[in-house]
Design an enzyme around this catalytic site. Structure first.
Site, PDB file in Angstrom:
ATOM      1  N   GLU A  41     -10.696   4.176   8.698  1.00  0.00           N
ATOM      2  CA  GLU A  41     -10.807   3.687   7.331  1.00  0.00           C
ATOM      3  C   GLU A  41     -11.247   2.220   7.281  1.00  0.00           C
ATOM      4  O   GLU A  41     -10.642   1.395   6.610  1.00  0.00           O
ATOM      5  CB  GLU A  41      -9.483   3.891   6.590  1.00  0.00           C
ATOM      6  CG  GLU A  41      -9.081   5.348   6.535  1.00  0.00           C
ATOM      7  CD  GLU A  41      -7.845   5.647   5.705  1.00  0.00           C
ATOM      8  OE1 GLU A  41      -7.802   6.738   5.119  1.00  0.00           O
ATOM      9  OE2 GLU A  41      -6.946   4.814   5.657  1.00  0.00           O
TER      10      GLU A  41
ATOM     11  N   LYS B 143      -3.915   0.053  13.878  1.00  0.00           N
ATOM     12  CA  LYS B 143      -4.787   1.048  13.251  1.00  0.00           C
ATOM     13  C   LYS B 143      -6.206   0.619  13.584  1.00  0.00           C
ATOM     14  O   LYS B 143      -6.675  -0.402  13.080  1.00  0.00           O
ATOM     15  CB  LYS B 143      -4.543   1.061  11.742  1.00  0.00           C
ATOM     16  CG  LYS B 143      -5.535   1.885  10.928  1.00  0.00           C
ATOM     17  CD  LYS B 143      -5.151   1.897   9.441  1.00  0.00           C
ATOM     18  CE  LYS B 143      -6.138   2.694   8.607  1.00  0.00           C
ATOM     19  NZ  LYS B 143      -5.729   2.793   7.189  1.00  0.00           N
TER      20      LYS B 143
ATOM     21  N   TRP C  38     -13.278  12.767   1.887  1.00  0.00           N
ATOM     22  CA  TRP C  38     -12.414  12.159   0.867  1.00  0.00           C
ATOM     23  C   TRP C  38     -12.316  13.049  -0.370  1.00  0.00           C
ATOM     24  O   TRP C  38     -11.531  12.785  -1.275  1.00  0.00           O
ATOM     25  CB  TRP C  38     -12.976  10.786   0.457  1.00  0.00           C
ATOM     26  CG  TRP C  38     -12.681   9.707   1.442  1.00  0.00           C
ATOM     27  CD1 TRP C  38     -11.844   9.780   2.511  1.00  0.00           C
ATOM     28  CD2 TRP C  38     -13.219   8.371   1.443  1.00  0.00           C
ATOM     29  NE1 TRP C  38     -11.832   8.585   3.184  1.00  0.00           N
ATOM     30  CE2 TRP C  38     -12.665   7.704   2.557  1.00  0.00           C
ATOM     31  CE3 TRP C  38     -14.118   7.679   0.616  1.00  0.00           C
ATOM     32  CZ2 TRP C  38     -12.979   6.374   2.863  1.00  0.00           C
ATOM     33  CZ3 TRP C  38     -14.426   6.359   0.918  1.00  0.00           C
ATOM     34  CH2 TRP C  38     -13.855   5.713   2.045  1.00  0.00           C
TER      35      TRP C  38
ATOM     36  N   ASP D 155      -3.224  14.205   6.397  1.00  0.00           N
ATOM     37  CA  ASP D 155      -2.649  12.959   5.894  1.00  0.00           C
ATOM     38  C   ASP D 155      -1.433  13.170   5.006  1.00  0.00           C
ATOM     39  O   ASP D 155      -1.541  13.065   3.790  1.00  0.00           O
ATOM     40  CB  ASP D 155      -3.727  12.197   5.100  1.00  0.00           C
ATOM     41  CG  ASP D 155      -3.292  10.783   4.788  1.00  0.00           C
ATOM     42  OD1 ASP D 155      -2.256  10.364   5.322  1.00  0.00           O
ATOM     43  OD2 ASP D 155      -4.003  10.105   4.029  1.00  0.00           O
TER      44      ASP D 155
ATOM     45  N   GLU E  76       0.862  -1.183   0.000  1.00  0.00           N
ATOM     46  CA  GLU E  76       0.000   0.000   0.000  1.00  0.00           C
ATOM     47  C   GLU E  76       0.898   1.233   0.000  1.00  0.00           C
ATOM     48  O   GLU E  76       1.778   1.376   0.847  1.00  0.00           O
ATOM     49  CB  GLU E  76      -0.927  -0.014   1.227  1.00  0.00           C
ATOM     50  CG  GLU E  76      -1.880   1.170   1.220  1.00  0.00           C
ATOM     51  CD  GLU E  76      -3.182   0.896   1.966  1.00  0.00           C
ATOM     52  OE1 GLU E  76      -3.525  -0.278   2.190  1.00  0.00           O
ATOM     53  OE2 GLU E  76      -3.860   1.876   2.326  1.00  0.00           O
ATOM     54  N   ARG E  77       0.681   2.097  -0.976  1.00  0.00           N
ATOM     55  CA  ARG E  77       1.472   3.318  -1.155  1.00  0.00           C
ATOM     56  C   ARG E  77       2.949   2.994  -1.381  1.00  0.00           C
ATOM     57  O   ARG E  77       3.831   3.769  -0.972  1.00  0.00           O
ATOM     58  CB  ARG E  77       1.315   4.262   0.046  1.00  0.00           C
ATOM     59  CG  ARG E  77      -0.122   4.514   0.455  1.00  0.00           C
ATOM     60  CD  ARG E  77      -1.001   4.875  -0.700  1.00  0.00           C
ATOM     61  NE  ARG E  77      -2.397   5.070  -0.288  1.00  0.00           N
ATOM     62  CZ  ARG E  77      -3.359   5.353  -1.160  1.00  0.00           C
ATOM     63  NH1 ARG E  77      -3.121   5.413  -2.461  1.00  0.00           N
ATOM     64  NH2 ARG E  77      -4.590   5.531  -0.741  1.00  0.00           N
TER      65      ARG E  77
ATOM     66  N   GLU F  99       3.494   9.127  -1.095  1.00  0.00           N
ATOM     67  CA  GLU F  99       2.109   9.006  -1.564  1.00  0.00           C
ATOM     68  C   GLU F  99       1.581  10.300  -2.170  1.00  0.00           C
ATOM     69  O   GLU F  99       0.932  10.277  -3.216  1.00  0.00           O
ATOM     70  CB  GLU F  99       1.242   8.581  -0.376  1.00  0.00           C
ATOM     71  CG  GLU F  99      -0.237   8.546  -0.671  1.00  0.00           C
ATOM     72  CD  GLU F  99      -1.063   8.122   0.543  1.00  0.00           C
ATOM     73  OE1 GLU F  99      -0.479   7.815   1.595  1.00  0.00           O
ATOM     74  OE2 GLU F  99      -2.309   8.097   0.426  1.00  0.00           O
TER      75      GLU F  99
ATOM     76  N   GLU G  47       4.864  10.024  13.486  1.00  0.00           N
ATOM     77  CA  GLU G  47       4.873   9.198  12.273  1.00  0.00           C
ATOM     78  C   GLU G  47       5.005  10.095  11.058  1.00  0.00           C
ATOM     79  O   GLU G  47       4.189  10.997  10.862  1.00  0.00           O
ATOM     80  CB  GLU G  47       3.579   8.371  12.185  1.00  0.00           C
ATOM     81  CG  GLU G  47       3.463   7.544  10.910  1.00  0.00           C
ATOM     82  CD  GLU G  47       2.133   6.769  10.801  1.00  0.00           C
ATOM     83  OE1 GLU G  47       1.622   6.252  11.818  1.00  0.00           O
ATOM     84  OE2 GLU G  47       1.611   6.695   9.672  1.00  0.00           O
TER      85      GLU G  47
ATOM     86  N   ARG H 210      -2.254   3.948  16.683  1.00  0.00           N
ATOM     87  CA  ARG H 210      -2.254   5.076  15.750  1.00  0.00           C
ATOM     88  C   ARG H 210      -3.397   6.061  16.014  1.00  0.00           C
ATOM     89  O   ARG H 210      -4.520   5.661  16.330  1.00  0.00           O
ATOM     90  CB  ARG H 210      -2.309   4.566  14.317  1.00  0.00           C
ATOM     91  CG  ARG H 210      -1.062   3.770  13.984  1.00  0.00           C
ATOM     92  CD  ARG H 210      -1.078   3.241  12.579  1.00  0.00           C
ATOM     93  NE  ARG H 210      -0.650   4.202  11.587  1.00  0.00           N
ATOM     94  CZ  ARG H 210      -1.380   4.575  10.545  1.00  0.00           C
ATOM     95  NH1 ARG H 210      -2.611   4.124  10.383  1.00  0.00           N
ATOM     96  NH2 ARG H 210      -0.904   5.414   9.661  1.00  0.00           N
TER      97      ARG H 210
ATOM     98  N   LYS I 124       0.533  11.123  13.117  1.00  0.00           N
ATOM     99  CA  LYS I 124       1.123  11.627  11.875  1.00  0.00           C
ATOM    100  C   LYS I 124       1.574  13.068  12.047  1.00  0.00           C
ATOM    101  O   LYS I 124       1.037  13.793  12.883  1.00  0.00           O
ATOM    102  CB  LYS I 124       0.106  11.550  10.736  1.00  0.00           C
ATOM    103  CG  LYS I 124      -0.183  10.134  10.280  1.00  0.00           C
ATOM    104  CD  LYS I 124      -1.030  10.110   9.016  1.00  0.00           C
ATOM    105  CE  LYS I 124      -1.332   8.656   8.648  1.00  0.00           C
ATOM    106  NZ  LYS I 124      -2.106   8.528   7.398  1.00  0.00           N
TER     107      LYS I 124
ATOM    108  N   ARG J 106     -12.453  17.119   9.576  1.00  0.00           N
ATOM    109  CA  ARG J 106     -11.586  15.951   9.776  1.00  0.00           C
ATOM    110  C   ARG J 106     -10.297  16.308  10.522  1.00  0.00           C
ATOM    111  O   ARG J 106      -9.773  15.507  11.305  1.00  0.00           O
ATOM    112  CB  ARG J 106     -11.255  15.340   8.409  1.00  0.00           C
ATOM    113  CG  ARG J 106     -10.220  14.236   8.481  1.00  0.00           C
ATOM    114  CD  ARG J 106     -10.089  13.528   7.160  1.00  0.00           C
ATOM    115  NE  ARG J 106      -8.837  12.793   7.078  1.00  0.00           N
ATOM    116  CZ  ARG J 106      -8.378  12.224   5.982  1.00  0.00           C
ATOM    117  NH1 ARG J 106      -9.078  12.289   4.858  1.00  0.00           N
ATOM    118  NH2 ARG J 106      -7.232  11.576   5.972  1.00  0.00           N
TER     119      ARG J 106
HETATM  120  O1  GCW Z   1      -2.200   8.054   3.926  1.00  0.00           O
HETATM  121  C1  GCW Z   1      -3.373   7.291   4.049  1.00  0.00           C
HETATM  122  C2  GCW Z   1      -3.321   6.328   2.928  1.00  0.00           C
HETATM  123  C3  GCW Z   1      -3.859   4.972   3.254  1.00  0.00           C
HETATM  124  C4  GCW Z   1      -3.253   4.528   4.582  1.00  0.00           C
HETATM  125  C5  GCW Z   1      -3.707   5.500   5.652  1.00  0.00           C
HETATM  126  C6  GCW Z   1      -3.133   5.193   7.026  1.00  0.00           C
HETATM  127  C7  GCW Z   1      -2.576   2.322   5.262  1.00  0.00           C
HETATM  128  O2  GCW Z   1      -3.981   6.871   1.814  1.00  0.00           O
HETATM  129  O3  GCW Z   1      -3.490   4.125   2.201  1.00  0.00           O
HETATM  130  O4  GCW Z   1      -3.600   3.201   4.914  1.00  0.00           O
HETATM  131  O5  GCW Z   1      -3.262   6.782   5.319  1.00  0.00           O
HETATM  132  O6  GCW Z   1      -2.168   5.839   7.389  1.00  0.00           O
HETATM  133  O7  GCW Z   1      -3.633   4.335   7.724  1.00  0.00           O
END
Ligand code: GCW
Length: 727
Positions: free
Chosen positions: A302, A298, A554, A376, A178-179, A404, A398, A335, A371, A347
């Site tokens: 999502e 996590k 989104w 994001d 993923e990414r 990405e 993080e 997380r 993060k 958000r």
């Molecule tokens: O940055 C976003 C991404 C998802 C990612 C999510 C996360 C792993 O688009 O792909 O999922 O964050 O950090 O959980």
């Protein structure tokens, strides 16, 4: 004839055995220039080490490999003599013990490198309290030589400022990432535990060389198979390979594992059976991996399961797992990346709203992993308001090393500048100087624990990271997690010297190119505080018009709020009031007229004809920023073109081609965004700036059905496995 053959042989021997393709990362150890060889050779003649352990062996073999390569003659094990490199700990080496070195303040992982005298011989000593410290010191000594620093009179002591320095791999068990933009996963689970390919060791060396001491191996959107007995067996084999390099393994755990794997009716953290299940699972892991690091979770984000499914708090969820890990010294990285489709709140505010009231409720072996920003991993975000607002909680920072939202494989964006922006960010939590670095190193609030986490950019590409320059982001992450006060320039200088050449003409041109690459991407993608203007799903390319996705947050239109009046997200008290989550001086700054313009549209909604500090209107200023971004990339391209004489063909031309792609895509970003925003502002292009060559419909129609890194991986159902007997 003989002379001709001899000359030909000499040429063959001096040509590197293989072309440069990036596989060797910054650990290339190519022979030094003839002019300096004579200075360095007498200073590293042999390696003297007493005692043996896998980590000491790793240190010895790295020094052997590195010194023999750099000095272009064999440097192997020897005895004390002039020029010897004496390595070890007081515990295992009487020689080191005899020197009575000041090691106490260096902790478990720190090291000391000192020019010294042993038995009348001038030697270099690399000493530490543990073998892993010796390994770190050996890499540091090699780095000095790799970057042509003087090594005759050394007196260096270094210890990491953060205790846990981790990579999170977002690798799925089927090999996709993923990414991930550097090929497939380097973890070949299917062949483990029997076949442990050579790349795991190279990765471990690279990680250890910058002090990374843990990796979590699977996607945080976790596959429950990872916790199965079968996969823990594979993980144990990986742990064996990584252990000598001081790297612990961690796993992303799925909160519903007690149901999916344990066949319980619930994963409710308050349920005694659930508590017992986690304990049994964890005990079983530690029987097979005694130094297992712990879990990343996590939850309720999502679509992932979590404690909220049972009306429990994030803290209750984290603590049930933490309690199972505590007797073994394991850690939970819980997380904070949560937002809910059921919550209409901005958000950017949701994580803080959910976590802040829980400050003090998390166990000591829990980190809340946050993060860098509240949305994001955008090209630029203000620091997350949770930094400084959770004094009783261990907070881990993080950051995303994989790009990405920063152009993915082909855009050269040197991320340590971005990481530094966050580390040096002043939260004002305890007055001026309360930087994020001090929050996460524990010093601001007096925490023992400290951690920084980077989402890995490593894949099975020959060059590991997809692009040569993306290696610098991996390197820089590790260096900053060890010492957040290093400058992005110094890290670039080291990395360039080790990876390409130490020629000052090269560094003087390429360091500025790397540094300005960070602002360039902000300018051509999301200037002046814009954010999340990305195309759907894969996030490759622009999509500021996207408004049809199921969840409001989104959609890029949610973030840009473009309309006939203006642009930007009102997060001041008259809007979502996200500014109030920051300490008062910042809250005032961000909601007032003196807001730094780089964050303007993140926090404020502004009319198209608003006067900026430059005297231009917002509209004109926006266009100027987009074009500045493109101009910077054009300059970068020119700089790199002039570097051809300094760099081998393969790495030079890949980078040159990627820069050309970056320039093309910067233009695409600019044209698409301007075409969209112009449909609201209805203002003319400022003088000297060309309108987009196509209409908006053209940009909207561009699609990439198979762009890499999309998050649509689904795990194999667990129910077709009849039984998973835990050990
Ligand atoms: O940055 C976003 C991404 C998802 C990612 C999510 C996360 C792993 O688009 O792909 O999922 O964050 O950090 O959980």
């Amino acid at each position: 004839m003989f002379r001709f053959l001899a000359a030909a042989l000499l040429v063959l021997l001096t040509v590197p055995a293989r072309a440069e393709d990036g596989y060797d990362l910054w650990l290339r150890y190519r022979p030094m220039e003839a002019a300096v060889l004579a200075q360095y050779r007498p200073l590293a003649t042999a390696i003297v080490s007493q005692g043996a352990s896998p980590s000491l062996d790793a240190a010895k073999s790295e020094l052997t490999r590195g010194l023999s390569g750099l000095l272009d003659r064999p440097v192997g094990a020897g005895t004390v003599a002039d020029g010897a490199v004496v390595i070890g700990t007081p515990g295992s080496s009487p020689l080191i013990a005899g020197l009575k070195l000041p090691l106490t303040n260096l902790g478990k992982e720190g090291y000391l490198i000192r020019s010294s005298s042993v038995g009348g011989h001038a030697v270099t000593v690399i000493a530490a309290n543990s073998d892993i410290g010796v390994l770190y010191g050996s890499f540091a000594f090699l780095r000095l030589i790799q970057t042509r620093q003087p090594v005759a009179r050394l007196d260096i002591a270094s210890a990491p400022r953060l205790k846990l320095r981790l990579l999170n791999h977002w690798d799925n068990l089927d090999g996709t990432i993923e990414r991930g933009y550097a090929g497939r996963s380097i973890f070949d689970w299917n062949k483990m535990p029997d076949y442990m390919g050579p790349r795991y060791t190279v990765m471990a060396r690279a990680n250890a060389s910058v002090g990374i001491n843990g990796i979590s191996v699977n996607n945080v959107s976790a596959d429950v198979w990872m916790l199965s007995s079968m996969y823990i067996g594979k993980l144990a084999a990986l742990a064996d390979v990584l252990r000598p390099y001081g790297i612990r393994v961690y796993v992303a755990a799925k909160f519903s594992a007690p149901v999916e794997l344990g066949r319980l009716k619930t994963a409710d953290p308050a349920d005694p059976q659930v508590q017992a299940w986690w304990k049994k699972e964890v005990d079983s892991i530690y029987r097979r991996i005694p130094d297992f690091g712990g879990f990343v979770v996590k939850a309720n984000s999502e679509g992932q399961p979590g404690p909220r499914d049972y009306n429990r708090t994030q803290a209750e969820g984290a603590n049930v797992i933490a309690d199972a890990l505590a007797p073994h010294g394991g850690i939970v990285f819980w997380r904070a990346f949560v937002y809910s489709e059921k919550d209409p709140t901005d958000r950017a505010k949701q994580a803080y709203n959910e976590f802040k009231p829980l400050d003090g409720k998390f166990r000591d072996n829990v980190f809340v992993q946050t993060k860098n920003g509240a949305i994001d991993f955008q090209p630029r975000e203000p620091a997350h308001p949770m930094f400084g607002a959770m004094p009783k909680t261990n907070l881990a920072l993080e950051v995303q090393i994989t790009k990405e939202y920063l152009g993915q494989t082909t855009h050269l964006v040197y991320l340590p500048v971005l990481f530094k922006e966050i580390l040096d960010w002043d939260t004002f939590a305890k007055g001026q100087g309360s930087t994020v670095a001090k929050v996460i190193d524990g010093s601001l609030e007096g925490h023992d624990q400290s951690a920084m986490v980077g989402v890995s950019n490593i894949g099975d590409d020959r060059n590991w990271t997809g692009a040569q320059f993306s290696q610098a982001d991996w390197y820089g992450f590790g260096r900053l997690a060890w010492e957040p006060s290093l400058s992005a320039e110094q890290i670039a200088r080291e990395w360039l010297g080790m990876t390409f050449t130490n020629d000052p003409a090269f560094a003087n041109a390429v360091i500025p190119m790397m540094i300005k690459s960070r602002e360039a991407v902000v300018d051509y993608m999301t200037p002046l505080g814009l954010h999340h203007q990305f195309a759907t799903g894969h996030h490759y390319g622009p999509g500021p018009w996207v408004s049809d996705l199921a969840r409001p947050e989104w959609n890029p239109v949610y973030y840009n709020h473009a309309d006939a009046q203006g642009l930007g997200f009102d997060r001041t008290p008259s809007g979502s009031d996200a500014t109030s989550q920051y300490a008062p001086p910042l809250a005032r700054l961000f909601s007032g007229p003196d807001i730094p313009e780089r964050d303007l549209l993140w926090f404020q909604r502004v009319a198209w004809d608003h006067r900026m500090k430059s005297g231009r209107t917002l509209w004109d200023e926006l266009v100027v920023h987009y074009d500045t971004g493109i101009a910077t990339v054009a300059e970068m391209e020119k700089t790199w073109a002039a570097m051809k004489p300094h760099v081998d063909e393969e790495r030079w031309s890949q980078t040159a081609t990627f820069l050309a792609i970056q320039k093309k895509e910067a233009q695409w970003w600019r044209d698409a965004c301007i075409a969209y925003f112009e449909s609201f502002s209805r203002m003319p292009m400022p003088a000297g700036h060309a309108p987009p060559p196509h209409d908006l419909a053209y940009y909207k129609a561009i699609t990439f059905p198979y762009a890499p890194g999309r998050p649509d991986y689904t795990s194999a159902p667990f129910h077709n496995r009849p039984n998973d007997p835990m050990e």
